[in-house]
Design a protein around this motif. Sequence first.
Motif, PDB file in Angstrom:
ATOM      1  N   GLY A 178       0.808  -1.219   0.000  1.00  9.44           N
ATOM      2  CA  GLY A 178       0.000   0.000   0.000  1.00  9.44           C
ATOM      3  C   GLY A 178       0.832   1.254   0.000  1.00  9.44           C
ATOM      4  N   LEU A 214      -3.856   4.293  -5.808  1.00  5.89           N
ATOM      5  CA  LEU A 214      -4.535   3.022  -5.604  1.00  5.89           C
ATOM      6  C   LEU A 214      -5.348   2.641  -6.833  1.00  5.89           C
ATOM      7  CD1 LEU A 214      -4.996   0.722  -3.639  1.00  5.89           C
ATOM      8  CD2 LEU A 214      -6.905   1.988  -2.654  1.00  5.89           C
ATOM      9  N   PHE A 264      -4.766  -4.199   0.470  1.00  4.46           N
ATOM     10  CA  PHE A 264      -4.025  -2.940   0.410  1.00  4.46           C
ATOM     11  C   PHE A 264      -4.132  -2.211   1.741  1.00  4.46           C
ATOM     12  CE2 PHE A 264      -5.411  -3.281  -4.164  1.00  4.46           C
ATOM     13  CZ  PHE A 264      -4.153  -3.593  -4.661  1.00  4.46           C
ATOM     14  N   SER A 265      -3.097  -1.462   2.062  1.00  2.67           N
ATOM     15  CA  SER A 265      -3.125  -0.595   3.246  1.00  2.67           C
ATOM     16  C   SER A 265      -2.926   0.841   2.795  1.00  2.67           C
ATOM     17  CB  SER A 265      -2.026  -0.995   4.239  1.00  2.67           C
ATOM     18  OG  SER A 265      -0.745  -0.903   3.633  1.00  2.67           O
ATOM     19  N   ILE A 266      -3.649   1.746   3.438  1.00  2.25           N
ATOM     20  CA  ILE A 266      -3.643   3.155   3.042  1.00  2.25           C
ATOM     21  C   ILE A 266      -3.550   4.027   4.288  1.00  2.25           C
ATOM     22  CG2 ILE A 266      -4.983   5.008   1.991  1.00  2.25           C
ATOM     23  CD1 ILE A 266      -3.982   3.117  -0.075  1.00  2.25           C
ATOM     24  N   PHE A 312     -11.733   4.109  -0.296  1.00  2.00           N
ATOM     25  CA  PHE A 312     -10.528   3.269  -0.256  1.00  2.00           C
ATOM     26  C   PHE A 312     -10.914   1.795  -0.114  1.00  2.00           C
ATOM     27  CE2 PHE A 312      -8.104   7.146   1.244  1.00  2.00           C
ATOM     28  CZ  PHE A 312      -7.310   7.222   0.117  1.00  2.00           C
ATOM     29  N   ALA A 368      -8.739  -1.598  -0.240  1.00  2.00           N
ATOM     30  CA  ALA A 368      -7.987  -1.376   1.001  1.00  2.00           C
ATOM     31  C   ALA A 368      -8.634  -2.156   2.141  1.00  2.00           C
ATOM     32  CB  ALA A 368      -7.943   0.106   1.335  1.00  2.00           C
ATOM     33  N   ILE A 390      -6.859   0.861   6.897  1.00  2.00           N
ATOM     34  CA  ILE A 390      -6.940   2.288   6.605  1.00  2.00           C
ATOM     35  C   ILE A 390      -6.662   3.072   7.880  1.00  2.00           C
ATOM     36  CG2 ILE A 390      -8.370   4.167   5.731  1.00  2.00           C
ATOM     37  CD1 ILE A 390     -10.024   2.095   4.267  1.00  2.00           C
TER      38      ILE A 390
END
Length: 636
Positions: free
Chosen positions: A202, A216, A228-230, A260, A265, A268
């Motif tokens: 991410g 993204l 995914f990491s945001i 997201f 994601a 978050i």
Amino acid sequence: MKADLREALRQQLIVGDGAMGTYLYQMGFPVGISYEELNLLKPDVIMDVHRRYYEAGARLIETNTFSANREKLSKYGLEQEVEAINRAGVDLARRSVGSDAYVVGAIGSIRAGKRKNVRTAKVKDDLKQQIEVLADTPVDGLLLESFYDLEELLIALKLIRKISSLPVICQFATEGTGSTHDGIPLDEAFRRLLAAGADVVGFNCRSGPNGLMRSLERIAGMEAAPPFSIFPNAGIADYVDGRYTFAATPSYFGETARKFVDLGARIIGGCCGTTPEHIAAIASSLRGYVPDPAAIRKLTENVREPRPERIAEPVQVSDRPPAAPPVQSEPTIVDLVKERPTVIVELDPPRDLDIEKFMQGASALKKAGADALTMADNSLAVTRMSNLALGSLVQERIGIRPLIHIACRDRNMIGTQSHMMGLHALGIDHVLAVTGDPAKFGDLPGSSSVYDLTSFEIIRMIKQLNEGVSFSGKPLKKKANFIVGAAFNPNVKYLDKAVRRLERKIESGADYIMTQPVYNAELIEKISEATRHLNVPIFLGIMPLASGGNAEYLHNEVPGIQLSDEVRQRMSGLKGEEGRAMGVQIAKELLDVALSHFKGIYLMTPFLAYEMTVELTKYVWQKAGRRDFHLYPLEK
């Protein structure tokens, strides 16, 4: 007993925590100390920060160890404390939160975007030392964050996989581009990280939600997409009166969190500028939220910035036409605005080496009757072509007056005086003095912000050149003739305080004022009333919006810009030609109000879409009853 982090990500969304460093800064801890050393010196403070994020709803807690490597700690004489600081960081995080929280060991980049500043062998040694310590603690995973280059991130990941099977989250720092700092396309970079053993990939830092959303979107459709990491910043940092502030509100973070999630994601949180209030908004928004499988395509269509399709007639910039008549002898914009409506148009210098479209825009704006073309000085701390060079080109080849922004950020006093002397030699005498956005939040975050001078001091020092006296007090043999402008942000809670600050700039020598863009007719009237007593002209800022996404980005992430609810509603969901048409219409309505209160108009061109500001410039002259657009300037 909570599930393994990998298993948890298959079943649920996880809210991450927010900033540690900028939050400690807000609490009163100064820049220039090791925030990681506070694990040893102020453990209660660090535990309190962790606890606040946990109570706000965060269930992924990062240890306060981001810069706890030998290279970074050596700047404070703490290179022998790597193990103690990292172990303390894990212990404090564990003791601060409930058993349902995942504690991950935070590991930051050593090179931090400066690719040649540390040898690869040293990078490996220093990362290995920190990784070995954290892997020997009761963490639930490791978080590699704010890495700029794939090369360094792979080094760290491979070191981890040699000694540990812990879950690993890998995050790039990005500003919305499609590649890493070392030029690798994001989808390829993520595939290589997954092949090397990453569990989550991410982005964090450098950008607010808008920039990370664009990044993204570029990889959301990749095959076998991982979680995914945001962790976005709270918008773009502003630097006012010696303090860093951030624009993005908690409610905005709550709104973007769901977007997201729809893009894949599963973790978050927040980065620089975020607080427990931002995390609470994310947690509240995501409580019970089920991702929309149809949302990826919709978001991809709506959020990307528009690019105008119309191409104007080319300007031959490679040939050198006869020089235009010198503009120094003409009336200044201060003289002009006393006699008639006067229009300054901003056109951003390009971020690459191609100046053709910029010169097309300058030519079109000249033909439309703009009185001056103003160019920012690497605005938002993003590297652009020198406005001094472009100012000289448009003055000589196009015959339009350049108005050059001068930021305190990039040059020390030596460089600033040298820059001003160069402008004088080129016959460029109109400038706007600004503080400048902090370098660490731009596209080269390893750069330093100088800030030798405040905006008040730089105005005073430039006016000193007009007396023939250098910054050091030595005679210059000649006097300069700079007309110095100052910036004014009226989009604030307390307008009276902003006006008092403006009065100080005028006392320092400002000859005219240029405001941030205003999107509220009532505010225009309030500005007129609040500044009626000032003895210098004000150029009211109007910037046409290009799309609904552009409107939300400006409102939520850019310091000094606030849109009215009505404007946001009218722009909502619009894009392309439809979005630009509505943006121009709203700008015309604002100009109707502005021209009844101000003779000075400052138009800002979005994304080099100069057709928009050409139309608005002509609209000003239409309202003013002026027909001879091709004459510059009007006879006095």
